[in-house]
Design an enzyme around this catalytic site. Structure first.
Site: not given
Length: 412
Positions: A57, A89, A148-150, A153, A203, A255
């Site tokens: 959305t 990193s 994990a789509g959380l 990034s 995000d 997407y």
């Protein structure tokens, strides 16, 4: 929202449900000192996020309802005066991965690539927006689960943005500062223009603006937001995150296809975005659209209504009544938006069969994670049921943990 379920292991994410022996900020500070021989000027960190409801959305100017995870990515930073940007990193094995140093003035979309594109892209955007980025040494450590789509990034990008602003002497929350909503748009520009990912505003806004113990009700069109109390523990509930450990090749292209489909539908309806389409006008609007676009539009309009219904229940303390909205959201994402997959469907169906009050996929889809709203005393049973269902389907065992609304980004 991000389509990114890629494993960016160079960011130093901890194993699922675990944390290193010390917090990410402490690890980043120690790693910086080890690598550069002196302490950093400061450390900034930002969290990953779970979106309670309101999927696909954000880029349709709609409503979203995320909260920040306790898992964070930290950036230890030191200003340079030679225009050079260095990024390293720290992995969970204690080893560094270092990107090739680059001059801020030489940054261009598409270069560098890989994990270093995220902090480099932030530097590029800030410089373009007039922030004095004179160069910096950055060292990253984090516990946001990758792949994990959380939003690992966006956690990295938001922490980097605050670090570079801090090095420039800019406090986003002070009078005259850019403000967090504006920084979120800068991070979105980094994703869209530098990294090349067509993400919305969900995000980065969640990572920057969420607060402990609340979900963030954001109206993307107006930019207005409300911190809505979300005390699952007091209600005897928990939000269980189920990492499917799946990533399908269609995620990025699918997407983009769906976003373009929504934009095409809005144009055909003569609307600035699908947000302007009210539920009462949905049936008539669908009749005016070609068949392939109808399910996309139906999902966006009904998902916005599910967000509003969820917020209404949370405002009146009815947290235990939102399960129906979560489950309906998953059905819409599965059947209309068609972004689910076997692993997500198995997780949701098994959780519901074991007694979860509601469950749904979160994120862009085609892998990543699902969430289930469970009674605290039933969590172990739900976890066993989901794990057993994965075994029956011969799927890789999922990884699970409980998510608690946590603070947004800031200086440590």
């Amino acid at each position: 929202m991000s389509a990114d379920n890629t494993d960016h292991s160079a960011r130093g994410s901890a194993p699922w449900g675990q944390s290193p022996q010390s917090p990410p900020a402490e690890r980043a500070e120690k790693a910086f000192t080890e690598l550069h021989g002196h302490a950093p000027e400061g450390v900034w960190s930002a969290p990953g996020r779970v979106n309670l409801i309101g999927e696909h959305t954000d880029y349709n100017n709609g409503y979203v309802l995320p909260f920040a995870l306790p898992h964070r990515t930290a950036v230890a930073a030191q200003r340079r005066e030679d225009g050079l940007l260095t990024v390293a990193s720290l992995g969970d094995d204690g080893q560094f991965q270092q990107a090739e140093p680059v001059r801020v003035a030489d940054l261009r979309p598409g270069s560098p690539r890989g994990w270093a594109a995220y902090p480099a892209g932030v530097a590029w955007v800030l410089a373009a927006e007039g922030v004095p980025v004179t160069g910096a040494d950055l060292v990253i450590s984090g516990t946001v689960p990758t792949g994990a789509g959380l939003s690992s990034s966006h956690a990295l990008e938001c922490a980097t943005a605050l670090a570079l602003l801090g090095l420039a002497g800019i406090d986003p929350d002070q009078p005259g500062g850019p403000g967090r909503p504006r920084i979120a748009r800068w991070v979105q520009r980094c994703e869209n223009e530098f990294v090349g990912a067509p993400t919305g505003l969900l995000d980065q806004t969640a990572s920057l603006c969420c607060v402990r113990g609340h979900v963030l009700f954001l109206d993307v069109r107006s930019g207005e937001s409300e911190q809505v109390p979300f005390d699952a523990e007091a209600a005897g509930l928990e939000v269980l995150v189920i990492d499917t450990r799946a990533k399908h090749a269609l995620v990025e292209s699918a997407y983009g296809d769906r976003r373009r489909g929504c934009e095409q539908a809005a144009r055909l309806l003569g609307l600035p975005s699908l947000r302007e389409l009210e539920p009462a006008g949905l049936a008539g609007a669908l009749d005016r659209l070609p068949e392939p676009l109808r399910p996309l539009v139906r999902h966006v309009v009904t998902e916005n209504q599910r967000v509003l219904s969820t917020v209404d229940k949370l405002r009146s303390g009815r947290l235990d009544e939102i399960g129906g909205e979560l489950t309906a959201s998953h059905a819409s994402l599965r059947d209309d938006y068609q972004v689910s997959c076997l692993e997500l469907d198995v997780a949701v169906e098994a959780a519901l069969a074991a007694g979860a009050l509601g469950a749904r996929m979160v994120g862009g889809g085609f892998g990543g994670s699902a969430i289930a709203l469970v009674r605290a005393g039933q969590r172990a049973e739900v976890e066993r049921a989901v794990t057993a269902a994965y075994a029956r389907h011969e799927l890789t065992a999922p990884r699970l943990f409980v998510a608690v609304p946590s603070p947004g980004a800031g200086r440590d």
